[in-house]
Scaffold this motif. Structure first.
Motif, PDB file in Angstrom:
ATOM      1  N   THR A  45      19.381  73.519  36.941  1.00 56.72           N
ATOM      2  CA  THR A  45      18.363  74.435  37.111  1.00 56.72           C
ATOM      3  C   THR A  45      16.968  73.698  37.379  1.00 56.72           C
ATOM      4  O   THR A  45      16.003  74.370  37.348  1.00 56.72           O
ATOM      5  N   GLY A  46      17.051  72.444  37.837  1.00 60.14           N
ATOM      6  CA  GLY A  46      15.813  71.536  37.674  1.00 60.14           C
ATOM      7  C   GLY A  46      15.183  71.850  36.427  1.00 60.14           C
ATOM      8  O   GLY A  46      15.698  71.837  35.291  1.00 60.14           O
ATOM      9  N   LEU A  47      13.560  71.702  36.736  1.00 55.86           N
ATOM     10  CA  LEU A  47      12.878  71.780  35.100  1.00 55.86           C
ATOM     11  C   LEU A  47      12.008  72.934  35.236  1.00 55.86           C
ATOM     12  O   LEU A  47      10.822  73.080  34.335  1.00 55.86           O
ATOM     13  N   ARG A  48      12.219  73.935  35.749  1.00 54.64           N
ATOM     14  CA  ARG A  48      11.507  75.166  35.763  1.00 54.64           C
ATOM     15  C   ARG A  48      11.911  75.992  34.304  1.00 54.64           C
ATOM     16  O   ARG A  48      12.599  75.833  33.739  1.00 54.64           O
ATOM     17  N   ARG A  49      10.650  76.844  33.904  1.00 55.56           N
ATOM     18  CA  ARG A  49      10.613  77.385  32.731  1.00 55.56           C
ATOM     19  C   ARG A  49      12.038  78.360  32.676  1.00 55.56           C
ATOM     20  O   ARG A  49      12.108  79.055  33.557  1.00 55.56           O
TER      21      ARG A  49
END
Length: 228
Positions: A45-49
């Protein structure tokens, strides 16, 4: 009941301590079922909200799970699913089947993760993967929560299709898990080709007990229908 939304704290920790740029969250569904495969999802997911309302799939009301999974399929950086069949569960045991399904999911990602967050306290994956186990990770870690929702919705849909082939078992309602309707159908009709034949539910079915496959369980409670 109010709950704290999942965060990226574990992902950030793995980036800081291991230099892990790609972190996959991994969760399973189907461990405690009497019928159907065990399914594992690996999600990056990466670090996105995170999308609003994301949490452990079991805490999301059933009508909202499929829309959340559809949203996540486009929102995540990548995801892949892996399965272990009922034959593999009967032959290998649950721990080995979980590892098999997880490896299939991880190897299905377009890029190999540098680290893996595994829901729960037991590392059923092992080397060569760098694993961080997190109890209730499906509630606290964004990537694991995403994996839990995608895995459950995918497996529930697959079990509903099997249920159309075997209406008395109501797989669309119970997803192959223990239930009074499921047990009644087993008592009357016996197991379908989609049932796990090494599990102890057959001990309570005198007409069908002879079908049981003998294999020592790898986990405490593995054959008791628990969902860890």
């Amino acid at each position: 009941m109010p709950y704290e939304p999942p965060t990226h704290s574990v992902e950030r920790s793995l980036r800081a301590t291991l230099g892990a740029k790609i972190v996959a969250g991994v969760d399973e569904v189907g461990r405690g079922a009497w019928a159907g495969p065990v399914t594992v999802c690996a999600a990056v997911t990466g670090l996105r909200r995170a999308p609003e309302g994301l949490t452990d799939s079991k805490l999301i009301p059933a009508p909202r799970r499929a829309p959340m999974a559809a949203l996540l399929a486009d929102w995540v950086t990548s995801y892949a699913l892996g399965h272990a069949s009922v034959e593999e569960v009967d032959t290998l045991g649950m721990t080995a089947s979980l590892r098999l399904a997880a490896v299939r999911a991880l190897e299905g990602l377009p890029e190999r993760p540098d680290a893996v967050i595994l829901d729960g306290k037991h590392d059923y994956l092992g080397g060569p993967w760098r694993v961080r186990t997190v109890i209730k990770g499906d509630q606290s870690c964004v990537a694991v929560a995403a994996a839990s929702v995608i895995a459950k919705v995918h497996r529930d849909a697959a079990m509903a299709e099997l249920g159309a082939e075997h209406p008395p078992f109501r797989f669309a309602d119970n997803a192959g898990y223990p239930s009074p309707v499921h047990r009644a159908a087993l008592e009357e009709l016996g197991p379908t080709p989609h049932h796990r034949l090494s599990w102890s539910y057959l001990d309570a079915l005198p007409r069908w007990r002879h079908l049981k496959k003998v294999r020592a369980p790898a986990d405490p409670g593995e054959q008791l229908g628990f969902d860890f």
